[in-house]
Design an enzyme around this catalytic site. Sequence first.
Site, mmCIF file in Angstrom:
data_model
loop_
_atom_site.group_PDB
_atom_site.id
_atom_site.type_symbol
_atom_site.label_atom_id
_atom_site.label_comp_id
_atom_site.label_asym_id
_atom_site.label_seq_id
_atom_site.Cartn_x
_atom_site.Cartn_y
_atom_site.Cartn_z
ATOM 1 N N TYR B 124 0.846 -1.182 0.000
ATOM 2 C CA TYR B 124 0.000 0.000 0.000
ATOM 3 C C TYR B 124 0.887 1.240 0.000
ATOM 4 O O TYR B 124 1.770 1.370 0.853
ATOM 5 C CB TYR B 124 -0.920 0.030 1.228
ATOM 6 C CG TYR B 124 -1.863 1.197 1.127
ATOM 7 C CD1 TYR B 124 -3.030 1.083 0.375
ATOM 8 C CD2 TYR B 124 -1.563 2.430 1.709
ATOM 9 C CE1 TYR B 124 -3.881 2.168 0.214
ATOM 10 C CE2 TYR B 124 -2.400 3.515 1.556
ATOM 11 C CZ TYR B 124 -3.559 3.378 0.810
ATOM 12 O OH TYR B 124 -4.383 4.458 0.641
ATOM 13 N N SER B 233 5.293 8.622 13.097
ATOM 14 C CA SER B 233 6.749 8.505 13.027
ATOM 15 C C SER B 233 7.413 9.242 14.193
ATOM 16 O O SER B 233 6.813 10.121 14.810
ATOM 17 C CB SER B 233 7.221 9.082 11.692
ATOM 18 O OG SER B 233 8.567 8.767 11.470
ATOM 19 N N GLN B 255 12.027 15.047 11.136
ATOM 20 C CA GLN B 255 10.980 14.197 11.707
ATOM 21 C C GLN B 255 9.672 14.968 11.826
ATOM 22 O O GLN B 255 8.601 14.475 11.465
ATOM 23 C CB GLN B 255 11.417 13.713 13.098
ATOM 24 C CG GLN B 255 10.494 12.671 13.671
ATOM 25 C CD GLN B 255 10.383 11.499 12.737
ATOM 26 O OE1 GLN B 255 11.370 10.924 12.312
ATOM 27 N NE2 GLN B 255 9.174 11.141 12.334
ATOM 28 N N HIS B 258 7.007 15.279 9.089
ATOM 29 C CA HIS B 258 6.227 14.116 8.637
ATOM 30 C C HIS B 258 4.739 14.290 8.920
ATOM 31 O O HIS B 258 3.904 13.803 8.164
ATOM 32 C CB HIS B 258 6.714 12.836 9.309
ATOM 33 C CG HIS B 258 7.774 12.131 8.534
ATOM 34 N ND1 HIS B 258 7.558 11.687 7.254
ATOM 35 C CD2 HIS B 258 9.046 11.806 8.837
ATOM 36 C CE1 HIS B 258 8.662 11.106 6.810
ATOM 37 N NE2 HIS B 258 9.582 11.179 7.736
ATOM 38 N N GLU B 322 11.670 4.566 16.918
ATOM 39 C CA GLU B 322 11.686 4.100 15.528
ATOM 40 C C GLU B 322 13.062 4.420 14.918
ATOM 41 O O GLU B 322 13.712 3.561 14.351
ATOM 42 C CB GLU B 322 10.584 4.820 14.752
ATOM 43 C CG GLU B 322 10.478 4.409 13.296
ATOM 44 C CD GLU B 322 9.550 5.321 12.496
ATOM 45 O OE1 GLU B 322 9.132 6.381 13.024
ATOM 46 O OE2 GLU B 322 9.247 4.981 11.340
ATOM 47 N N HIS B 323 13.480 5.691 15.029
ATOM 48 C CA HIS B 323 14.800 6.118 14.562
ATOM 49 C C HIS B 323 15.599 6.597 15.764
ATOM 50 O O HIS B 323 15.117 7.446 16.511
ATOM 51 C CB HIS B 323 14.693 7.304 13.589
ATOM 52 C CG HIS B 323 13.770 7.058 12.432
ATOM 53 N ND1 HIS B 323 12.465 7.506 12.427
ATOM 54 C CD2 HIS B 323 13.966 6.433 11.245
ATOM 55 C CE1 HIS B 323 11.890 7.154 11.271
ATOM 56 N NE2 HIS B 323 12.770 6.513 10.541
ATOM 57 N N ASP B 356 16.159 7.073 5.287
ATOM 58 C CA ASP B 356 14.819 7.206 4.705
ATOM 59 C C ASP B 356 14.838 6.957 3.206
ATOM 60 O O ASP B 356 13.851 6.516 2.623
ATOM 61 C CB ASP B 356 14.273 8.619 4.949
ATOM 62 C CG ASP B 356 13.798 8.819 6.372
ATOM 63 O OD1 ASP B 356 13.614 7.813 7.078
ATOM 64 O OD2 ASP B 356 13.612 9.986 6.782
ATOM 65 N N HIS B 415 -1.096 -40.208 19.847
ATOM 66 C CA HIS B 415 0.243 -39.743 19.495
ATOM 67 C C HIS B 415 1.265 -40.864 19.704
ATOM 68 O O HIS B 415 2.157 -41.066 18.877
ATOM 69 C CB HIS B 415 0.640 -38.537 20.358
ATOM 70 C CG HIS B 415 0.065 -37.239 19.878
ATOM 71 N ND1 HIS B 415 -1.279 -37.006 19.805
ATOM 72 C CD2 HIS B 415 0.668 -36.104 19.436
ATOM 73 C CE1 HIS B 415 -1.482 -35.774 19.350
ATOM 74 N NE2 HIS B 415 -0.316 -35.207 19.117
#
Lengths: 426, 426
Positions: B124, B233, B255, B258, B322-323, B356, B415
């Site tokens: 997507y 983000s 950042q 975003h 995240e970063h 990125d 079994h």
Amino acid sequence: MRIYENPQPAQWAELCRRAEQDNSLIAERVAAIVERVAEQGDSAIRALTEQIDGVQLSQLEVSAEEIAWASEQVSEQVKQAIEVAMKNISAFHEAQMPSEVRVETQRGVVCVQRPVAIQRVGLYIPGGTAPLFSTVLMLALPAKIAGCREIILCTPTNKQGRVASEVLYAASRCGVSRIFKVGGAQAVAAMAYGTESIPKVDKIFGPGNRYVTLAKQLVSGRNTSIDMPAGPSEVMVMADESADAEFVASDMLSQAEHGRDSQAMVVCNSLALAEQISAAVERQAAALDRADYVAESLAHSRCVVFDNRDQMIAFANEYAAEHLIISMSDAWGVANEITAAGSIFIGNYSPESAGDYASGTNHTLPTSGWAHSCSGVNIDSFMRKMTIQELSQDGIKSLAPTIIAMADAEGLQAHANAVRVRIEKV
Amino acid sequence: MRIYENPQPAQWAELCRRAEQDNSLIAERVAAIVERVAEQGDSAIRALTEQIDGVQLSQLEVSAEEIAWASEQVSEQVKQAIEVAMKNISAFHEAQMPSEVRVETQRGVVCVQRPVAIQRVGLYIPGGTAPLFSTVLMLALPAKIAGCREIILCTPTNKQGRVASEVLYAASRCGVSRIFKVGGAQAVAAMAYGTESIPKVDKIFGPGNRYVTLAKQLVSGRNTSIDMPAGPSEVMVMADESADAEFVASDMLSQAEHGRDSQAMVVCNSLALAEQISAAVERQAAALDRADYVAESLAHSRCVVFDNRDQMIAFANEYAAEHLIISMSDAWGVANEITAAGSIFIGNYSPESAGDYASGTNHTLPTSGWAHSCSGVNIDSFMRKMTIQELSQDGIKSLAPTIIAMADAEGLQAHANAVRVRIEKV
């Protein structure tokens, strides 16, 4: 067992259908349990355990004395079996340990992919009539090998407030940090949110009933990862003239005894073989104790007959079985064309129960078609892969035009600027 | 930017908190969209696209002519940048390809762990003001390298029914099989259930707005895997006297641009440095076009000052960014103690925008604390690991006592029987 001869591809989806589970009726109840534990912690755990399991717990954590006592109860025979299984499971999972990857993608630009253990993991082990200590081995050993710092285990007790000795013994042998006498959705909630006694974990593993499964699904959308979506267990046996109908039947029945929702499928290349297998299943089933389970489960069983090998393989890939037994003369050749299955068992002497217990492979596997996209539990399940990058002054200088052109084209001015301020000072 | 000096550990959870998203209001609407697409297929897609996006689509799939035309629109500069980025991303992800693991755990018992590509994946790519063609590279290249058989891409069009040329060009360069002009929750539903035009996929990847995120979460509980839970983000910069305040500020702003929910955090070791960074952020922000976004996003920013390195690291691990940019003199030493982060950027010349776009690492990374348990997108994300086992007659004979002892102790008679029927014939 119903037999289908050369079904058209349009029918396959219907033939691949699993027994549906309608969880909508219990969803609200599970959500309420999770909320209550998240808000009230231990007191909610105690109240819910008394209410649902009918057990009053003095302390939630299993003591060192209880573990020592339990270890004395386990027979030498079972202890020896556990040692063999541990050795094999450890050997196979140790060999899976990933290495760090390091690439200088261009001069002065170093990229690293580093595997790191998930720090805190929670294992859920169901209670019930049978103590599933094999699942302790399958989850705790890879967690330990991966290097998880804290391994929590939750399991419900019996009415006397006691956990099966085999479970406690296996947990202590496999390096579980702490064991709590909590079961059901409340255990999952405790591990997802943490309580006064039970630490919050980063990821929850293990099988369970529908309450446990729903609670895991719920927290996985909030703050805690889970091993995989769970559904009823299943097996598919692919068989040709090299197969032994008695062996195939025994594998179908060992699947069927797991529960009423379990499914055993056969894909074979002749009607005669299909009928032999069907007869063997009936004969062997009559001799089993869990006949009620088995009969209900066998009602979901189907046997599909195809004239050609390619269709057998295509159907097996569409079904995406949790366990796929290939009892065919060219079993490895067939396995090489399988793209969707949890675990494959090759030939006549690899029953599912070998992998369930002791060969070394993991028995926590994707069901209900999830083998199209999910792996079974393996060493990766207990690790994360983190990337690291370092650009030298030369590196950023040579990469700057690329980054700036792309950032400009995406309209991200500050992204380009973060490169420009650096270039100006190089 | 608010500065916190030596906050007590009890305060950390609050300081690590992300901007909350309340999705409960749109949850019903998303569920209704997903149901409608699952039931009505293409006709629902067309109706929803007209209703939500205000676009009447003649055909859902992008034609070869449209792709050819789009390729002519992309500037040579951007094409060259895409080539450089593709080369680096490919090199790093190719190096991540897992190998088959084969262990004979005991004589006659062979266990194999085999990586297999997920057959059908759906990507997507959001529309909106900026065409995020970099995300096409980050998802399609690893999918292609992993060997996915079918790579579907869905992306919304603009009001004129057109997809950004850069997105089409990048998709065609990276081996995407088919591109569809569908966006939002309806695109996710189409890929999860399949329609007359759009094939069902096994796993869905990619970022999106809250509708897309919720729809992905919904289908992940039903029949289709997703890459990871998604949130706004975020970046954390760890800085000491070796850091350059202007660089740190530029990373925080890249950042912040975003989106309004983005979060930029600083962890540093002196109040003086904190104030320098804060001043630099204000100065640089004033020069940016997206000032509205940036100001709102900066309102979530926090700067935490600790006297000692261990606390800086402990706080960074609790936040699980995240970063994570480490602008410290011993940056690699610090990185070696980081257990939770999506991607780490070492030193003064490794801005987030390098990762990125073009250094080679993937930019699809876990946010909102999910870096405690999830990896960013990597080659594993497009593969499954399937186990295979083969026992010889010797193998099953020597493992039989172990399997039977464990099955008996777990009360699973069938079994044990699956082993016994075989042993009798060996």
